[in-house]
Every structure is written in structure tokens, then in C-alpha cells.
Scaffold this active site. Structure first.
Site, PDB file in Angstrom:
ATOM      1  N   LYS A   6       0.837  -1.207   0.000  1.00 36.76           N
ATOM      2  CA  LYS A   6       0.000   0.000   0.000  1.00 36.76           C
ATOM      3  C   LYS A   6       0.867   1.250   0.000  1.00 36.76           C
ATOM      4  CE  LYS A   6      -2.619   1.145   3.703  1.00 36.76           C
ATOM      5  NZ  LYS A   6      -2.637   2.588   4.086  1.00 36.76           N
ATOM      6  N   ARG A  66       2.936   6.106  -3.096  1.00 39.27           N
ATOM      7  CA  ARG A  66       4.067   6.947  -3.477  1.00 39.27           C
ATOM      8  C   ARG A  66       4.342   6.873  -4.972  1.00 39.27           C
ATOM      9  NH1 ARG A  66       3.978   5.784   1.600  1.00 39.27           N
ATOM     10  NH2 ARG A  66       5.139   6.918   3.204  1.00 39.27           N
ATOM     11  N   SER A  82       8.764   6.290  12.854  1.00 35.35           N
ATOM     12  CA  SER A  82       8.411   5.637  11.584  1.00 35.35           C
ATOM     13  C   SER A  82       9.362   6.004  10.454  1.00 35.35           C
ATOM     14  CB  SER A  82       6.958   5.961  11.195  1.00 35.35           C
ATOM     15  OG  SER A  82       6.062   5.570  12.208  1.00 35.35           O
ATOM     16  N   ASP A 107       2.040   0.103  12.523  1.00 33.01           N
ATOM     17  CA  ASP A 107       0.918  -0.634  11.951  1.00 33.01           C
ATOM     18  C   ASP A 107       0.883  -2.088  12.405  1.00 33.01           C
ATOM     19  OD1 ASP A 107      -0.065   1.566  10.660  1.00 33.01           O
ATOM     20  OD2 ASP A 107       0.746   1.060   8.692  1.00 33.01           O
ATOM     21  N   ARG A 131      -5.465   3.318  18.245  1.00 33.58           N
ATOM     22  CA  ARG A 131      -5.293   1.863  18.166  1.00 33.58           C
ATOM     23  C   ARG A 131      -4.891   1.236  19.492  1.00 33.58           C
ATOM     24  NH1 ARG A 131      -2.735   1.392  12.242  1.00 33.58           N
ATOM     25  NH2 ARG A 131      -4.710   1.213  11.112  1.00 33.58           N
TER      26      ARG A 131
END
Length: 419
Positions: free
Chosen positions: A21, A26, A191, A305, A336
Site C-alpha cells: 500500500k 508513493r 516511523s 501498523d 489503536r
């Protein structure tokens, strides 16, 4: 819709990981800014990535859809959108296209669904101002809808690195079509692998990026169209790998590259530490497991994630699992940390919620949980179902990132039904 998962064991076979994804987003956006025609081969065709494709079209880019996406690049000459651009649930599209909108003349309005309209944007809006872009929240609260007035000229700016790496990626993608940009990253740089992926795609399209001493530098340059093949997605593959680890079996997962820059490839180390056998090839991974897992302590700072996947595996493991470094997971499709903890408790799991993670004592039972409209929660909780049986409410949200998720899981022997 409800996804009902029955106890399943001895998973086996070969399955292909879906396309990435992150790389699909990108690639299509950068191809839209390039000179010439690009062919994006094996793109992920899902709700989120189609939001990026359609956002590019809103700026006048021609994209022909088929097995591959043929993108007729603009060379950075974007049209003013005719209407508000609706992005659904795609936070990636929102963040990346905000800076791209600064390359167009006049005003662009970006919005999305109820969840997207809760995603923080102020750090990016503030960072664009020194570069010549007037961008603001229509409600003046730092949240979408976002209004962008074109005028991105370049210059120097700084941005917090502790909210979303997508803010940095956003500025970098638009940067070569200006007079040049310097971006200083302030504070904790979360990240980082996602920015590495952005730089990887930029360089594939002929634009170099320099990074030293906490500052990115991009000189004026031209993206060159090319044929680009999207690699497999470690985030989505975490459910396939996690299924084997949890239920037991022996499965070959294709389209996962050893040299990938994806931070979520750490899932292989995690399930190995929990007790599964992991054998890596150049473009595939073989997972074997008895289904007996042990708790681990992990820092998901660069792979937020994976939080739902690791949390449910921890709930199935013997002993304690500690997850840290993911305070930024509170700003995803849902909070989350909170939603994961709440749904685990429904299944009888002892969970202690932390500011940046959670502590889980293994011992999940079957039952019914809710997805909270979060695709990653919906998919992750199927792993508990393979051992204990489960029903996941509002599970159809998996189509955001992995449209054929049930089919690929059933391909290796998982018993589930969507109704």
C-alpha cells in the site's frame, strides 16, 4: 458485515503477499508529477490507493487503469481541481497530497470520511508556510477539511518528527518541483522507514535526496517517468505470517523481498522470537509453527501498523507481551492502543494500557469483537479466531488495504465466512 472465523489448524500451502500500500501511494503520486509516461505494475487496488489515484486525476492527471496503471505525468504542471477532493479514509493520501496541492494554482480543498476528519494536520500546515504555501484547517482546529492555496516555492522549514512521518514524506515529494527545500526534523523521528520508502521511490524516478544531521535537502529536479513494479506488503503479510504462527502449519509467502526498506518486515523477527520458524529467501518467506507461542517485549517505534497483529499474538501466547514505542498509534484510523485494548478485554485478556503501548497477559478466549472501522483491527483479530473462534463486526473495512484478505487467508486453510 460480520467475519466469522472458525478454529483452524495445520495451515499449509503457498500464498502471494499483496502489493505494498505504501509503495503504491508513493509511486502513483510521483508518477503523476513526473515528465513522461509511467507504468505502475502490480499496484495495490484498494480503497486507500484508489483515493490517491483519484486525487491525481482531480489535478488533471490522466491515469489508465488495467492490470497496470499507466500514468501520463504532468511534469509538475497541475490543474486546479474542479471540486472538493474526497479522500475517503486514506490518511496517507491526505498527508501526501497536501504538499502536492501547493504546486497547483488557486485553492484546493481536501476532506474525507468521519475518521479522516479527526487526523492531526497542524504540524504539516505550519511547516508549509515558510515554503510559500498558505494551508489551513477549515474549522481552524488543525483537522480536515484542509484548504491549500498554491504557491509552493521552496526554502527552509522545520517539522516535528513525532506525530507522523507522512508530514516529512509529503514535503519531500513536492520539493524537487520548487526552488529547492531543506527540512529539519525536530525531536523524535518516528516511523523512519516510511520516509526511507519515500526517498527510495523518489530516487527510482531520478530525484536524489540528501539527509545529514537531521536535515533533508532536495534540489530542483525533474522526476522521469519509468516502469515501476510494486513489491509485496509486509504490513498485510503480517496477518498471513501471524496466522501460521498462531494456528500452526507450514506456509510459503511469496513477493516478500529480503532487502525491502519496509519497517514492518520486523514482524518476521517478532514471530521468530515468539517461537515460529522463519526461513527467508530473496523474494519469499517460509513460516512454520506448532502454534505454541511465548510472550515477547517489542518496540514498534518504526512499525506502528504492526500493533494490532503483535497484540493479538501476545493474547494467544504463554506469558507476558510488552509493546512500547507506539504513542503515535493513537493517531491512526482509531486510537489503536485504546481500541485494541478494549477488544482484547472483551475476549477475557488481561491488558494494561500504557501511554505508548500495552502489556498483555496471554489467555484469549473466543467471542465477538468490533472493528471500530479500522481495517488493521478487523484483520488482526482473525488470528484469535483461528485458535478460539471469533466473530468480527463491521469487518468489511479490510477492503481499505487488503480487498481479497479472506480469500488469501482461506487459500492457506483458514476457515472463515463473511456475511
Amino acid at each position: 458485515m460480520d467475519l466469522t472465523v472458525e478454529k483452524s489448524g495445520n495451515l499449509e500451502g503457498t500464498v502471494k503477499a499483496p502489493p505494498s500500500k505504501s509503495y503504491t501511494h508513493r509511486a502513483v503520486i510521483i508518477a503523476a508529477l513526473a515528465e513522461g509516461v509511467s507504468e505502475i505494475r502490480d499496484p495495490l487496488i484498494a480503497e486507500d490507493t484508489l483515493s490517491s489515484l483519484n486525487a491525481c486525476r482531480a489535478f488533471g492527471i490522466r491515469v489508465d487503469e488495467g492490470d497496470a496503471w499507466t500514468v501520463h505525468g504532468s511534469g509538475g504542471e497541475l490543474e486546479t481541481p474542479d471540486d472538493v477532493i474526497y479522500l475517503g479514509n486514506s490518511g496517507t493520501t491526505l498527508r501526501l497530497m497536501t504538499s502536492v496541492a501547493g504546486l497547483a494554482e488557486n485553492y484546493t480543498v481536501l476532506t474525507g470520511d468521519e475518521s479522516l476528519r479527526t487526523r492531526p494536520m497542524q504540524p504539516l500546515l505550519d511547516a508549509l508556510r515558510p515554503l510559500g504555501v498558505e494551508a489551513l484547517s477549515s474549522r481552524m482546529n488543525g483537522l480536515p477539511p484542509i484548504i491549500v492555496r498554491g504557491g509552493l516555492r521552496g526554502g527552509s522549514t522545520s517539522i516535528r518528527g513525532d506525530v507522523s512521518s507522512q508530514f516529512i514524506s509529503s514535503i519531500l515529494i513536492a520539493a524537487p518541483l520548487t526552488e529547492g527545500v531543506e527540512v529539519m526534523v525536530e525531536g523524535d523521528f518516528i516511523s523512519r522507514p516510511y520516509v526511507d520508502m519515500t526517498v527510495d521511490v523518489m530516487e527510482r524516478f531520478s530525484v536524489p535526496v540528501d539527509y545529514s544531521e537531521g536535515t533533508f535537502r532536495v534540489e530542483p529536479a525533474v522526476y522521469r517517468g519509468l516502469d515501476y513494479t510494486v513489491e509485496g506488503d509486509y504490513s498485510s503479510a503480517s496477518y498471513l505470517a501471524g496466522a501460521v504462527a498462531a494456528a500452526g502449519g507450514d506456509v510459503l509467502i511469496e513477493n516478500l523481498f529480503r532487502d525491502s526498506r519496509q519497517g514492518d518486515r520486523i514482524i518476521l523477527d517478532i514471530i521468530s522470537d515468539m517461537g515460529a520458524e522463519v526461513r527467508r529467501g530473496e523474494d519469499h518467506v517460509r513460516i512454520a509453527s506448532t502454534g505454541e507461542l511465548s510472550g515477547v517485549s517489542v518496540n514498534l517505534h518504526d512499525a506502528p501498523d504492526l500493533l494490532p497483529t503483535v497484540a493479538v499474538l501476545g493474547a494467544l501466547a504463554t506469558g507476558r507481551t510488552e509493546i512500547g514505542g507506539v504513542e503515535h498509534a493513537r493517531y491512526k484510523e482509531t486510537d489503536r492502543i485504546s481500541t485494541c485494548a478494549a477488544e482484547l478485554r472483551r475476549l477475557g485478556v488481561d491488558v494494561t494500557e500504557l501511554p505508548d503501548g500495552m502489556i498483555i497477559e496471554g489467555g484469549a478466549s473466543g467471542g465477538t469483537v468490533w472493528s471500530h472501522g479500522d481495517h488493521r483491527l478487523a484483520m488482526a483479530f482473525t488470528l484469535i479466531g483461528l485458535r478460539e473462534g471469533i466473530t468480527i463486526r463491521d469487518a468489511e473495512v479490510f477492503s481499505v488495504s487488503f480487498p481479497d484478505f479472506p480469500e488469501r487467508m482461506m487459500q492457506i486453510g483458514c476457515r472463515m465466512n463473511l456475511s
